[in-house]
Motif scaffolding. Structure first.
Motif, PDB file in Angstrom:
ATOM      1  N   UNK A 105     -12.813 -10.529  15.235  1.00  0.00           N
ATOM      2  CA  UNK A 105     -13.318 -11.252  14.076  1.00  0.00           C
ATOM      3  C   UNK A 105     -14.690 -11.855  14.329  1.00  0.00           C
ATOM      4  N   UNK A 106     -14.991 -12.227  15.573  1.00  0.00           N
ATOM      5  CA  UNK A 106     -16.187 -13.022  15.822  1.00  0.00           C
ATOM      6  C   UNK A 106     -17.136 -12.450  16.879  1.00  0.00           C
ATOM      7  N   UNK A 107     -16.798 -11.325  17.499  1.00  0.00           N
ATOM      8  CA  UNK A 107     -17.667 -10.779  18.536  1.00  0.00           C
ATOM      9  C   UNK A 107     -17.910  -9.296  18.310  1.00  0.00           C
ATOM     10  N   UNK A 108     -19.100  -8.854  18.705  1.00  0.00           N
ATOM     11  CA  UNK A 108     -19.485  -7.453  18.599  1.00  0.00           C
ATOM     12  C   UNK A 108     -18.867  -6.665  19.753  1.00  0.00           C
ATOM     13  N   UNK A 109     -18.244  -5.546  19.435  1.00  0.00           N
ATOM     14  CA  UNK A 109     -17.518  -4.782  20.450  1.00  0.00           C
ATOM     15  C   UNK A 109     -18.455  -4.161  21.485  1.00  0.00           C
ATOM     16  N   UNK A 110     -19.615  -3.658  21.041  1.00  0.00           N
ATOM     17  CA  UNK A 110     -20.512  -2.955  21.970  1.00  0.00           C
ATOM     18  C   UNK A 110     -21.193  -3.910  22.941  1.00  0.00           C
ATOM     19  N   UNK A 111     -21.765  -4.986  22.429  1.00  0.00           N
ATOM     20  CA  UNK A 111     -22.595  -5.868  23.254  1.00  0.00           C
ATOM     21  C   UNK A 111     -21.871  -7.125  23.715  1.00  0.00           C
ATOM     22  N   UNK A 112     -20.673  -7.392  23.163  1.00  0.00           N
ATOM     23  CA  UNK A 112     -19.912  -8.624  23.436  1.00  0.00           C
ATOM     24  C   UNK A 112     -20.626  -9.872  22.946  1.00  0.00           C
ATOM     25  N   UNK A 113     -21.642  -9.711  22.110  1.00  0.00           N
ATOM     26  CA  UNK A 113     -22.327 -10.859  21.526  1.00  0.00           C
ATOM     27  C   UNK A 113     -21.533 -11.421  20.356  1.00  0.00           C
ATOM     28  N   UNK A 114     -21.757 -12.686  20.010  1.00  0.00           N
ATOM     29  CA  UNK A 114     -21.211 -13.198  18.747  1.00  0.00           C
ATOM     30  C   UNK A 114     -21.703 -12.336  17.591  1.00  0.00           C
ATOM     31  N   UNK A 115     -20.904 -12.265  16.539  1.00  0.00           N
ATOM     32  CA  UNK A 115     -21.317 -11.476  15.382  1.00  0.00           C
ATOM     33  C   UNK A 115     -21.854 -12.384  14.279  1.00  0.00           C
TER      34      UNK A 115
END
Length: 560
Positions: A105-115
């Motif tokens: 819900x809150x993080x980008x899968x590729x970069x592990x950054x917050x979305x």
């Protein structure tokens, strides 16, 4: 059956109850242990012992293999004595599921950054907490030309590039800053607390310079850059949506200049956005009201003095009768997804004007139509265009012109669309060759009919030895691959003289011969061109004169 009411009415299995209760506790999926007031364990089932052993093992909370056990307690009085009952539950699977759902819900899968969602919450939370309206900055970062990198090298390399870009940005951040990925190649950076503007601009510029250093991925040396727009709180907005939109607008202003730069939001951008919306509305009305039209520019065999083809060039005649060149609106039309309809309108107008074109230039003159690179990768549209060309009954009369980008990207064009054009006999031209992403290895796989050398190579070529060397190389390449070479943008007698004397190139296009002509001017312009013959053309060029062509009024801009 209401078990509560039934049990209240009479004891449940009075004789076997203690044994049954003991069996239930032994087989329960949760732990139960009982201690006396003195701390002595008087009962513990197997699960409770297992949970206690896990707790004593002391696995780190970050260890994904660690078990997660929750405990609850209750005081129990029995036969005038007090006991402490402990209940333990293995919630490992539940917590893992909750954690995965949270990350999704809150993080980008590729970069592990917050979305986007988490960044929005963080910024709005910061605003809500900042009673004194403590300033901070929001920077919108967009990777330049990322689609070209993705198309040429493949999505695997593109993904790896994004991860490496995030790593480089991360080196420059403070613990209080926050970076989020909000789109495919778009990032938002929360800069908090805010430095003085001069220092902030310097820090972002230093970051952009780091991003311009080459990346080495899977054996490729990849050069990239990013454009950044910045908005400031509270000056430029009071919530995340407004701040992000203003930073986004500032980023587009940065891209409209030299890519790889930085631009701070200013209110005039809002005016530019309003003008863009107005232009968009006018363009849609122009399509509806059929105010888009074509001008036709000849392609010339300057050694024989004959016209070999004509290029249909898009123009917009606005409500006041002002003629707009394609540079004023084509990029907007592509962005809005209007070019498919416009391209079909160009074909329709050309077919409706075919008799006049033939009368002016002859029935053998090939007609060139321009297709944007983004269109060339769309199989449904290109299939529709191929069908429309075939339906004319003379598809061999047409040449489809596309920029290098369409050929050299790993797209659908070469594998799916080029064979369709070949099947109906339509020609294919590489437009603006040398100005974009030329790749000799990719060119070897292309069976184009024509290479159009970009104007930048011919301008003042008689004074530029390096351009002369490049032109000779392109000429040799065209001959080796059996592709005609046409030079775009010939405007001076000196340029033509050089082509005639120092090359074996035959074909050219440009204002020296004729400007783009509207249908009302086609016959007049073509009559002047028909007077050209190679000896006379050479003589006129050697004397620094233009050929005897009566020209229409200037239309301005480059050909679409």
């Amino acid at each position: 059956m209401d078990l509560t009411n039934e049990a209240a009415a009479k004891p449940l299995l009075p004789a076997e109850a203690p044994d049954l209760l003991a069996a239930v506790l032994r087989g329960a999926p949760f732990g139960v242990s009982v201690r006396s007031a003195e701390g002595e364990v008087v009962y513990a089932n197997t699960v409770a012992c297992d949970h206690a052993a896990s707790a004593q093992a002391g696995a780190a909370p970050s260890d994904r293999a660690a078990r997660i056990v929750e405990f609850g307690r209750a005081a129990v009085a029995w036969r005038d004595r007090s006991y402490d009952a402990t209940f333990s539950f293995d919630v490992t699977q539940q917590r893992r599921l909750e954690e995965d759902l949270f990350r999704r819900a809150y993080f980008d899968e590729l970069t592990s950054l917050p979305n986007r969602s988490l960044m929005e919450q963080a910024v709005n939370g910061l605003i809500a907490e900042a009673a004194a309206r403590t300033p901070f900055a929001l920077a919108f970062i967009d990777i330049d030309n990322f689609k070209h990198i993705n198309d040429y090298y493949g999505h695997g390399v593109g993904d790896a590039l994004l991860v490496n870009i995030v790593r480089r940005i991360g080196y420059c951040l403070r613990p209080s800053d926050m970076l989020a990925r909000v789109g495919g190649d778009e990032f938002v950076l929360l800069i908090n607390p805010l430095s003085p503007l001069e220092a902030l601009a310097g820090d972002i510029e230093a970051l952009l310079q780091r991003l311009k250093e080459p990346f080495f991925i899977d054996g490729h040396e990849i050069f990239s850059s990013a454009s950044v727009g910045v908005s400031l709180y509270p000056r430029d907005g009071a919530d995340y949506d407004v701040l992000r939109a203003h930073a986004d607008n500032a980023m587009y202003r940065a891209k409209s200049g030299t890519k790889g730069g930085i631009h701070f939001f200013d209110p005039n951008i809002g005016h530019a956005a309003a003008e863009r919306a107005k232009t968009e509305q006018r363009l849609r009305l122009a399509i509806r009201d059929q105010r888009l039209c074509c001008a036709y520019q000849p392609k010339v065999d300057f050694r024989s003095g004959t016209v070999t083809g004509v290029e249909a060039l898009l123009r917009w005649r606005d409500e006041e009768g002002v003629i707009h060149p394609p540079g004023d609106f084509v990029n907007l039309a592509v962005e809005l997804g209007l070019m498919d309809e416009i391209t079909m309108l160009v074909l329709d107008e050309t077919m409706a004007s075919l008799d006049r074109i033939d009368q002016a230039f002859g029935p053998e003159a090939r007609i060139s139509l321009n297709v944007a690179a983004k269109q060339a990768d769309k199989v449904p549209f290109m299939r529709e265009l191929v069908r429309a060309l075939d339906a004319t009954g003379m598809p061999q009369r047409f040449m489809v012109e596309l920029t290098e980008e369409a050929f050299f990207a790993k797209s659908q064009f070469q594998s799916h669309i080029l064979p369709m054009l070949r099947e109906i006999g339509a020609g294919v031209s590489i437009d603006d060759f040398g100005a974009g992403y030329s790749s000799l290895s990719a060119l070897a796989d292309i069976t184009a009919d024509e290479i159009k050398v970009d104007r930048s190579f011919i301008a003042s070529i008689h004074q530029r030895p390096r351009s002369q060397s490049i032109l000779r190389a392109i000429e040799s390449l065209g001959a080796a691959l059996d592709m005609a070479v046409l030079v775009e943008g010939v405007e001076t007698a000196e340029e033509l003289t050089y082509l005639m004397a120092a090359t074996r190139i035959r074909f050219a296009q440009g204002f020296y011969f004729a400007r783009p002509l509207f249908l009302d001017d086609v016959a007049e312009g073509a009559a002047g061109l028909a007077q050209m013959r190679a000896p006379r053309l050479a003589r006129e060029a050697s004397l620094g004169r233009r050929p005897p062509v009566r020209r229409s009024r200037p239309l301005g801009g480059r050909a679409f």
